[in-house]
Design a protein around this motif. Structure first.
Motif, PDB file in Angstrom:
ATOM      1  N   LYS A  25      47.987  31.421 -27.575  1.00 53.73           N
ATOM      2  CA  LYS A  25      47.687  32.518 -27.000  1.00 53.73           C
ATOM      3  C   LYS A  25      48.268  32.064 -25.701  1.00 53.73           C
ATOM      4  O   LYS A  25      49.452  32.482 -25.267  1.00 53.73           O
ATOM      5  CB  LYS A  25      46.302  33.080 -26.597  1.00 53.73           C
ATOM      6  CG  LYS A  25      45.363  33.220 -27.707  1.00 53.73           C
ATOM      7  CD  LYS A  25      43.758  33.945 -27.055  1.00 53.73           C
ATOM      8  CE  LYS A  25      43.430  32.586 -25.633  1.00 53.73           C
ATOM      9  NZ  LYS A  25      42.778  31.748 -27.196  1.00 53.73           N
ATOM     10  N   SER A  26      48.044  30.890 -24.605  1.00 47.30           N
ATOM     11  CA  SER A  26      49.473  30.857 -24.150  1.00 47.30           C
ATOM     12  C   SER A  26      50.503  30.139 -24.484  1.00 47.30           C
ATOM     13  O   SER A  26      51.605  30.705 -23.676  1.00 47.30           O
ATOM     14  CB  SER A  26      48.405  29.504 -23.330  1.00 47.30           C
ATOM     15  OG  SER A  26      47.389  29.272 -22.987  1.00 47.30           O
ATOM     16  N   THR A  27      50.037  29.991 -25.705  1.00 50.38           N
ATOM     17  CA  THR A  27      52.174  28.995 -25.795  1.00 50.38           C
ATOM     18  C   THR A  27      53.181  30.799 -25.982  1.00 50.38           C
ATOM     19  O   THR A  27      54.036  30.486 -26.069  1.00 50.38           O
ATOM     20  CB  THR A  27      52.248  28.435 -27.157  1.00 50.38           C
ATOM     21  OG1 THR A  27      51.282  27.276 -27.060  1.00 50.38           O
ATOM     22  CG2 THR A  27      53.374  28.189 -27.838  1.00 50.38           C
ATOM     23  N   LEU A  28      52.084  31.613 -26.842  1.00 53.72           N
ATOM     24  CA  LEU A  28      52.773  33.347 -26.226  1.00 53.72           C
ATOM     25  C   LEU A  28      53.151  33.812 -25.732  1.00 53.72           C
ATOM     26  O   LEU A  28      54.188  34.407 -25.569  1.00 53.72           O
ATOM     27  CB  LEU A  28      51.834  33.771 -27.838  1.00 53.72           C
ATOM     28  CG  LEU A  28      52.311  35.627 -27.727  1.00 53.72           C
ATOM     29  CD1 LEU A  28      53.777  35.327 -28.460  1.00 53.72           C
ATOM     30  CD2 LEU A  28      51.338  36.139 -28.722  1.00 53.72           C
ATOM     31  N   LEU A  29      52.382  33.678 -24.733  1.00 55.80           N
ATOM     32  CA  LEU A  29      52.253  34.090 -22.863  1.00 55.80           C
ATOM     33  C   LEU A  29      53.750  33.611 -22.948  1.00 55.80           C
ATOM     34  O   LEU A  29      54.835  34.176 -21.851  1.00 55.80           O
ATOM     35  CB  LEU A  29      50.834  33.783 -22.276  1.00 55.80           C
ATOM     36  CG  LEU A  29      51.304  34.612 -20.857  1.00 55.80           C
ATOM     37  CD1 LEU A  29      51.150  35.899 -20.761  1.00 55.80           C
ATOM     38  CD2 LEU A  29      50.345  33.902 -20.305  1.00 55.80           C
ATOM     39  N   ASN A  30      53.661  32.376 -22.610  1.00 52.45           N
ATOM     40  CA  ASN A  30      55.401  31.774 -22.213  1.00 52.45           C
ATOM     41  C   ASN A  30      57.073  31.633 -23.154  1.00 52.45           C
ATOM     42  O   ASN A  30      56.993  32.629 -21.811  1.00 52.45           O
ATOM     43  CB  ASN A  30      54.643  30.124 -22.350  1.00 52.45           C
ATOM     44  CG  ASN A  30      53.450  29.839 -21.526  1.00 52.45           C
ATOM     45  OD1 ASN A  30      53.108  30.410 -20.519  1.00 52.45           O
ATOM     46  ND2 ASN A  30      53.415  28.393 -21.583  1.00 52.45           N
ATOM     47  N   HIS A  31      56.200  32.522 -24.174  1.00 48.36           N
ATOM     48  CA  HIS A  31      57.713  32.596 -24.215  1.00 48.36           C
ATOM     49  C   HIS A  31      58.147  33.829 -24.347  1.00 48.36           C
ATOM     50  O   HIS A  31      59.081  34.260 -23.903  1.00 48.36           O
ATOM     51  CB  HIS A  31      57.108  32.178 -26.268  1.00 48.36           C
ATOM     52  CG  HIS A  31      58.623  33.113 -27.123  1.00 48.36           C
ATOM     53  ND1 HIS A  31      59.372  31.672 -27.362  1.00 48.36           N
ATOM     54  CD2 HIS A  31      59.122  33.478 -27.171  1.00 48.36           C
ATOM     55  CE1 HIS A  31      60.556  32.657 -27.965  1.00 48.36           C
ATOM     56  NE2 HIS A  31      60.108  33.080 -27.922  1.00 48.36           N
ATOM     57  N   ILE A  32      56.974  35.006 -24.545  1.00 50.35           N
ATOM     58  CA  ILE A  32      57.328  36.185 -24.166  1.00 50.35           C
ATOM     59  C   ILE A  32      58.134  36.923 -22.753  1.00 50.35           C
ATOM     60  O   ILE A  32      59.042  37.328 -22.201  1.00 50.35           O
ATOM     61  CB  ILE A  32      55.630  37.216 -24.098  1.00 50.35           C
ATOM     62  CG1 ILE A  32      55.651  37.068 -25.685  1.00 50.35           C
ATOM     63  CG2 ILE A  32      56.428  39.325 -23.324  1.00 50.35           C
ATOM     64  CD1 ILE A  32      54.390  37.467 -26.033  1.00 50.35           C
ATOM     65  N   VAL A  33      57.640  35.534 -21.386  1.00 46.11           N
ATOM     66  CA  VAL A  33      57.986  35.500 -20.437  1.00 46.11           C
ATOM     67  C   VAL A  33      59.297  35.164 -19.725  1.00 46.11           C
ATOM     68  O   VAL A  33      59.564  34.907 -18.964  1.00 46.11           O
ATOM     69  CB  VAL A  33      56.529  36.001 -18.929  1.00 46.11           C
ATOM     70  CG1 VAL A  33      55.784  36.590 -19.208  1.00 46.11           C
ATOM     71  CG2 VAL A  33      56.387  34.227 -19.463  1.00 46.11           C
ATOM     72  N   GLY A  34      59.204  34.043 -21.183  1.00 48.05           N
ATOM     73  CA  GLY A  34      60.174  32.748 -20.765  1.00 48.05           C
ATOM     74  C   GLY A  34      60.095  32.333 -19.299  1.00 48.05           C
ATOM     75  O   GLY A  34      62.000  31.949 -19.235  1.00 48.05           O
ATOM     76  N   GLN A  35      58.533  31.831 -19.210  1.00 46.87           N
ATOM     77  CA  GLN A  35      58.986  31.395 -17.996  1.00 46.87           C
ATOM     78  C   GLN A  35      57.786  30.068 -18.633  1.00 46.87           C
ATOM     79  O   GLN A  35      56.459  30.462 -18.900  1.00 46.87           O
ATOM     80  CB  GLN A  35      58.424  31.461 -17.099  1.00 46.87           C
ATOM     81  CG  GLN A  35      58.763  30.478 -15.771  1.00 46.87           C
ATOM     82  CD  GLN A  35      59.689  31.312 -14.485  1.00 46.87           C
ATOM     83  OE1 GLN A  35      60.283  31.703 -14.803  1.00 46.87           O
ATOM     84  NE2 GLN A  35      58.798  30.487 -13.097  1.00 46.87           N
ATOM     85  N   LYS A  36      56.828  28.886 -17.940  1.00 42.77           N
ATOM     86  CA  LYS A  36      55.740  28.315 -18.099  1.00 42.77           C
ATOM     87  C   LYS A  36      54.483  28.861 -17.003  1.00 42.77           C
ATOM     88  O   LYS A  36      54.868  28.451 -15.539  1.00 42.77           O
ATOM     89  CB  LYS A  36      56.057  26.552 -18.369  1.00 42.77           C
ATOM     90  CG  LYS A  36      54.157  25.991 -18.660  1.00 42.77           C
ATOM     91  CD  LYS A  36      54.781  24.574 -18.768  1.00 42.77           C
ATOM     92  CE  LYS A  36      53.934  23.820 -18.702  1.00 42.77           C
ATOM     93  NZ  LYS A  36      54.024  22.508 -19.000  1.00 42.77           N
ATOM     94  N   ILE A  37      54.371  29.638 -17.645  1.00 45.09           N
ATOM     95  CA  ILE A  37      53.092  30.415 -17.040  1.00 45.09           C
ATOM     96  C   ILE A  37      51.405  29.548 -16.973  1.00 45.09           C
ATOM     97  O   ILE A  37      50.853  28.936 -16.271  1.00 45.09           O
ATOM     98  CB  ILE A  37      53.027  31.799 -17.030  1.00 45.09           C
ATOM     99  CG1 ILE A  37      54.320  32.613 -16.499  1.00 45.09           C
ATOM    100  CG2 ILE A  37      51.577  32.776 -15.353  1.00 45.09           C
ATOM    101  CD1 ILE A  37      54.728  31.558 -15.111  1.00 45.09           C
TER     102      ILE A  37
END
Length: 305
Positions: A25-37
């Motif tokens: 889930k976190s990997t998907l989120l970071n990829h979508i926004v283009g930054q490590k959140i």
């Protein structure tokens, strides 16, 4: 007659990402926004709080909420994490149910499906880690899940490699209704800097330690201040553990482990914040903090209840 093309309406909305621990889930989120959140690790229950990330384009703005993995809790902290994930489902416009495409449906997925049946929010099934399976293996898995729930859309992706994630984002925007811009276009999260810094420190502990230690830590940023020259940000943080033996592991021989945690966290923070950072970290013992409501509140885990 003026045939000028009318500009498409600006769309916005909130999307929850749910699923078992360690499905990406976190990997998907970071990829979508283009930054490590959101922090990432191969250990279950990495995400403890709701992580909010903002994705803005010309067509609209979507606020993604990465929730803690839904699992059978073994502590008060576990109770909080599951509650945080489940209460989010009724507060959003769309739910992404992320599964590991290389794993068959089990009791954990079944529990989440039953929970999703109780909400009126549209649900996308996102089959992650398709880079690990043959395409022919996806069809039986999709059919199996289709029999369990009427999903609005089913999207296979690889969050790690970025496969088909643009299609997923496009489908998400298609579901959003006309709405306002909630955050400035250049903002990627509404979590405060202290929270992000603490999470990055915790991520390094997850990467460098094993067994029970990763689950027994909490991180607080005690102070963030700018130096007199204005060019250096000073960060003072504390890692809390439950036992003296865990403190010894985190400090390491002649402080070697703590130095490595600090070094990696500092480099990540410098990349994220774009400035020079001095970081100092201590290790403190708070016995059985995961089962103490007062300590959980102090660490920020009950602030949304």
């Amino acid at each position: 007659m003026d045939k000028t093309k009318q500009k498409a309406p600006f769309k916005s909305g909130f999307v929850a990402i749910v699923g078992l621990p360690n499905v990406g889930k976190s990997t998907l989120l970071n990829h979508i926004v283009g930054q490590k959140i959101a922090i990432m690790s191969n250990k279950p229950q990495t995400t403890r709080n709701k992580i909010r990330a903002v994705h803005t384009t010309e067509k609209g703005q979507v606020i993604f909420i990465d929730t803690p993995g839904i699992h059978k809790p073994k502590s008060r902290l576990g109770d909080y994490m599951v509650s945080a994930a489940e209460t989010t489902l009724n507060e959003v416009d769309l739910v992404l149910f992320v599964i590991d495409a290389s794993e068959k449906r089990g009791p954990g997925e079944e529990y989440i499906v039953e929970r999703l049946k109780q909400i009126k929010t549209p649900v996308f099934l996102v089959l992650n880690k398709i880079d690990k399976v043959h395409p022919e293996e996806l069809l039986p898995l999709i059919d199996d899940y289709r029999k369990r729930l009427d999903f609005k859309h089913i999207v296979p992706v690889s969050a790690l490699e970025g496969n088909n994630t643009e299609s997923l984002v496009e489908s998400i925007y298609n579901e959003m209704e006309e709405g306002p811009m909630f955050y400035p276009a250049d903002q990627v999260t509404d979590n405060p800097e202290r929270f992000i810094v603490a999470e990055l420190i915790r991520e390094k502990v997850l990467h460098l330690t094993h067994e029970e230690v990763p689950h027994s830590i909490a991180v607080t940023v005690e102070e963030m201040k700018r130096g007199e020259n204005g060019k250096t940000l000073y960060i003072y943080a504390a890692i809390y553990v439950e036992r003296d033996s865990q403190k010894g592991i985190l400090i390491g021989k002649q402080g070697s482990m703590l130095k490595e945690i600090s070094r990696r966290a500092r480099l990540d923070c410098e990349r994220l914040l774009g400035e020079k950072i001095f970081m100092e970290i201590w290790v403190k013992v708070k016995k059985d903090w995961r089962n103490q409501d007062r300590m959980l509140r102090n660490f920020g885990y009950f602030d949304e209840e």
